[in-house]
Write a protein that holds these residues in place. Structure first.
Motif, PDB file in Angstrom:
ATOM      1  N   GLU A   1      84.138  26.171  50.124  1.00  0.00           N
ATOM      2  CA  GLU A   1      82.958  25.399  49.724  1.00  0.00           C
ATOM      3  C   GLU A   1      83.077  25.148  48.229  1.00  0.00           C
ATOM      4  O   GLU A   1      83.265  26.077  47.441  1.00  0.00           O
ATOM      5  CB  GLU A   1      81.665  26.144  50.033  1.00  0.00           C
ATOM      6  N   LEU A   2      82.982  23.880  47.849  1.00  0.00           N
ATOM      7  CA  LEU A   2      83.141  23.468  46.455  1.00  0.00           C
ATOM      8  C   LEU A   2      81.873  22.827  45.936  1.00  0.00           C
ATOM      9  O   LEU A   2      81.112  22.241  46.696  1.00  0.00           O
ATOM     10  CB  LEU A   2      84.261  22.426  46.346  1.00  0.00           C
ATOM     11  N   ALA A   3      81.666  22.930  44.628  1.00  0.00           N
ATOM     12  CA  ALA A   3      80.570  22.227  43.964  1.00  0.00           C
ATOM     13  C   ALA A   3      81.169  21.478  42.773  1.00  0.00           C
ATOM     14  O   ALA A   3      81.970  22.033  42.019  1.00  0.00           O
ATOM     15  CB  ALA A   3      79.509  23.210  43.482  1.00  0.00           C
ATOM     16  N   ASP A   4      80.793  20.204  42.619  1.00  0.00           N
ATOM     17  CA  ASP A   4      81.279  19.441  41.472  1.00  0.00           C
ATOM     18  C   ASP A   4      80.293  19.575  40.310  1.00  0.00           C
ATOM     19  O   ASP A   4      79.330  20.347  40.380  1.00  0.00           O
ATOM     20  CB  ASP A   4      81.548  17.978  41.843  1.00  0.00           C
ATOM     21  N   GLU A   5      80.513  18.799  39.234  1.00  0.00           N
ATOM     22  CA  GLU A   5      79.672  18.906  38.042  1.00  0.00           C
ATOM     23  C   GLU A   5      78.205  18.595  38.315  1.00  0.00           C
ATOM     24  O   GLU A   5      77.317  19.089  37.625  1.00  0.00           O
ATOM     25  CB  GLU A   5      80.174  17.954  36.932  1.00  0.00           C
ATOM     26  N   ASP A   6      77.934  17.764  39.338  1.00  0.00           N
ATOM     27  CA  ASP A   6      76.559  17.401  39.697  1.00  0.00           C
ATOM     28  C   ASP A   6      75.994  18.313  40.771  1.00  0.00           C
ATOM     29  O   ASP A   6      74.959  18.012  41.362  1.00  0.00           O
ATOM     30  CB  ASP A   6      76.514  15.946  40.189  1.00  0.00           C
ATOM     31  N   ASP A   7      76.664  19.423  41.052  1.00  0.00           N
ATOM     32  CA  ASP A   7      76.303  20.385  42.079  1.00  0.00           C
ATOM     33  C   ASP A   7      76.300  19.758  43.481  1.00  0.00           C
ATOM     34  O   ASP A   7      75.606  20.214  44.374  1.00  0.00           O
ATOM     35  CB  ASP A   7      74.962  21.061  41.786  1.00  0.00           C
ATOM     36  N   GLU A   8      77.093  18.697  43.654  1.00  0.00           N
ATOM     37  CA  GLU A   8      77.300  18.120  44.988  1.00  0.00           C
ATOM     38  C   GLU A   8      78.256  19.056  45.720  1.00  0.00           C
ATOM     39  O   GLU A   8      79.312  19.396  45.207  1.00  0.00           O
ATOM     40  CB  GLU A   8      77.906  16.716  44.897  1.00  0.00           C
ATOM     41  N   ARG A   9      77.868  19.472  46.920  1.00  0.00           N
ATOM     42  CA  ARG A   9      78.677  20.433  47.681  1.00  0.00           C
ATOM     43  C   ARG A   9      79.505  19.722  48.740  1.00  0.00           C
ATOM     44  O   ARG A   9      79.080  18.734  49.323  1.00  0.00           O
ATOM     45  CB  ARG A   9      77.769  21.458  48.375  1.00  0.00           C
ATOM     46  N   ARG A  10      80.691  20.264  48.986  1.00  0.00           N
ATOM     47  CA  ARG A  10      81.514  19.815  50.105  1.00  0.00           C
ATOM     48  C   ARG A  10      82.363  20.989  50.569  1.00  0.00           C
ATOM     49  O   ARG A  10      82.651  21.913  49.803  1.00  0.00           O
ATOM     50  CB  ARG A  10      82.359  18.611  49.751  1.00  0.00           C
ATOM     51  N   THR A  11      82.739  20.932  51.823  1.00  0.00           N
ATOM     52  CA  THR A  11      83.530  21.996  52.416  1.00  0.00           C
ATOM     53  C   THR A  11      84.838  21.404  52.924  1.00  0.00           C
ATOM     54  O   THR A  11      84.832  20.387  53.610  1.00  0.00           O
ATOM     55  CB  THR A  11      82.757  22.663  53.575  1.00  0.00           C
ATOM     56  N   LEU A  12      85.937  22.054  52.559  1.00  0.00           N
ATOM     57  CA  LEU A  12      87.271  21.597  52.947  1.00  0.00           C
ATOM     58  C   LEU A  12      88.058  22.750  53.546  1.00  0.00           C
ATOM     59  O   LEU A  12      87.861  23.902  53.166  1.00  0.00           O
ATOM     60  CB  LEU A  12      88.033  21.081  51.724  1.00  0.00           C
ATOM     61  N   THR A  13      88.952  22.432  54.470  1.00  0.00           N
ATOM     62  CA  THR A  13      89.856  23.424  55.037  1.00  0.00           C
ATOM     63  C   THR A  13      91.278  22.985  54.739  1.00  0.00           C
ATOM     64  O   THR A  13      91.633  21.825  54.970  1.00  0.00           O
ATOM     65  CB  THR A  13      89.642  23.562  56.558  1.00  0.00           C
ATOM     66  N   LEU A  14      92.100  23.899  54.214  1.00  0.00           N
ATOM     67  CA  LEU A  14      93.483  23.605  53.872  1.00  0.00           C
ATOM     68  C   LEU A  14      94.362  23.861  55.092  1.00  0.00           C
ATOM     69  O   LEU A  14      94.449  24.992  55.573  1.00  0.00           O
ATOM     70  CB  LEU A  14      93.952  24.477  52.710  1.00  0.00           C
ATOM     71  N   VAL A  15      94.971  22.799  55.610  1.00  0.00           N
ATOM     72  CA  VAL A  15      95.788  22.879  56.816  1.00  0.00           C
ATOM     73  C   VAL A  15      97.164  22.263  56.542  1.00  0.00           C
ATOM     74  O   VAL A  15      97.414  21.743  55.461  1.00  0.00           O
ATOM     75  CB  VAL A  15      95.108  22.157  58.003  1.00  0.00           C
ATOM     76  N   GLY A  16      98.027  22.279  57.534  1.00  0.00           N
ATOM     77  CA  GLY A  16      99.342  21.666  57.405  1.00  0.00           C
ATOM     78  C   GLY A  16      99.228  20.162  57.234  1.00  0.00           C
ATOM     79  O   GLY A  16      98.271  19.541  57.701  1.00  0.00           O
ATOM     80  N   ASP A  17     100.208  19.577  56.569  1.00  0.00           N
ATOM     81  CA  ASP A  17     100.175  18.135  56.316  1.00  0.00           C
ATOM     82  C   ASP A  17     100.141  17.323  57.608  1.00  0.00           C
ATOM     83  O   ASP A  17      99.585  16.228  57.637  1.00  0.00           O
ATOM     84  CB  ASP A  17     101.377  17.722  55.469  1.00  0.00           C
ATOM     85  N   ASP A  18     100.721  17.852  58.694  1.00  0.00           N
ATOM     86  CA  ASP A  18     100.740  17.132  59.963  1.00  0.00           C
ATOM     87  C   ASP A  18      99.403  17.179  60.696  1.00  0.00           C
ATOM     88  O   ASP A  18      99.228  16.491  61.696  1.00  0.00           O
ATOM     89  CB  ASP A  18     101.820  17.703  60.889  1.00  0.00           C
ATOM     90  N   GLU A  19      98.485  17.998  60.238  1.00  0.00           N
ATOM     91  CA  GLU A  19      97.204  18.127  60.935  1.00  0.00           C
ATOM     92  C   GLU A  19      96.012  17.768  60.050  1.00  0.00           C
ATOM     93  O   GLU A  19      94.865  17.975  60.426  1.00  0.00           O
ATOM     94  CB  GLU A  19      97.060  19.544  61.497  1.00  0.00           C
ATOM     95  N   GLN A  20      96.294  17.187  58.890  1.00  0.00           N
ATOM     96  CA  GLN A  20      95.204  16.827  57.986  1.00  0.00           C
ATOM     97  C   GLN A  20      94.368  15.691  58.573  1.00  0.00           C
ATOM     98  O   GLN A  20      94.875  14.816  59.253  1.00  0.00           O
ATOM     99  CB  GLN A  20      95.741  16.457  56.619  1.00  0.00           C
ATOM    100  N   LEU A  21      93.086  15.750  58.308  1.00  0.00           N
ATOM    101  CA  LEU A  21      92.150  14.711  58.717  1.00  0.00           C
ATOM    102  C   LEU A  21      91.009  14.733  57.708  1.00  0.00           C
ATOM    103  O   LEU A  21      89.993  15.395  57.905  1.00  0.00           O
ATOM    104  CB  LEU A  21      91.651  14.985  60.140  1.00  0.00           C
TER     105      LEU A  21
END
Length: 170
Positions: A98-118
């Motif tokens: 879970e990440l927050a940018d300078e404006d406290d906008e939140r987003r959630t990302l999952t780090l996966v293999g390049d062949d399964e990115q979406l």
């Protein structure tokens, strides 16, 4: 890829299963169907104006290229199950962050293999600029993502990994 290139392709078990399923589908179903169409069309005489024959040959080349690509990707794959990650306090392969940018906008990302990115589903490839910026970070760390439009500061708010028992269906 050079012959001596031992670059690995990290991938989750589900991602590898998807590559294998696509390979099996192409080799076991699609390619034999196209071979049958091409054989049938070849028996119909003049091949220069035979649409079934010309399309079939073109499609067979596409399938063969994809099979070669999938075969290389599977050969170089290193299956890593995020549920078995020991260092759960750092962003490593398979982490959901879970990440927050300078404006406290939140987003959630999952780090996966390049062949399964979406990216539209928040799954980013392990070698992407975003993943490279996040690797090794801990909760509270601020990382700088360099983009063509400028730099973006991202704070790591939370890190999680799948639970092994949950993954095994317990």
């Amino acid at each position: 890829m050079a012959m001596g290139d031992q670059r690995t392709n990290p991938i989750t078990p589900d991602g590898y299963a998807a590559l294998k399923a696509r390979y099996d589908h192409l080799i076991g179903k699609e390619r034999p169907e196209i071979v049958e169409i091409v054989s049938w069309a070849a028996g119909n005489g003049d091949r220069s104006e035979n649409g079934d024959y010309l399309y079939g040959r073109k499609r067979m080349r596409e399938i063969d290229r994809e099979l070669a690509h999938l075969s290389r990707r599977m050969k170089w794959s290193r299956i890593i199950d995020p549920a078995t990650q020991e260092h759960r306090d750092r962003v490593l392969f398979g982490a959901t962050v879970e990440l927050a940018d300078e404006d406290d906008e939140r987003r959630t990302l999952t780090l996966v293999g390049d062949d399964e990115q979406l990216p539209s589903e928040g799954r980013i490839g392990w070698t992407s600029p975003m993943a490279r910026a996040l690797r090794g970070a801990s909760v509270g760390d601020v990382r700088t993502l360099r983009l063509p439009a400028g730099e973006e500061e991202l704070e790591i708010m939370a890190i999680s990994y799948p639970d092994f028992a949950e993954r095994m269906g317990a």
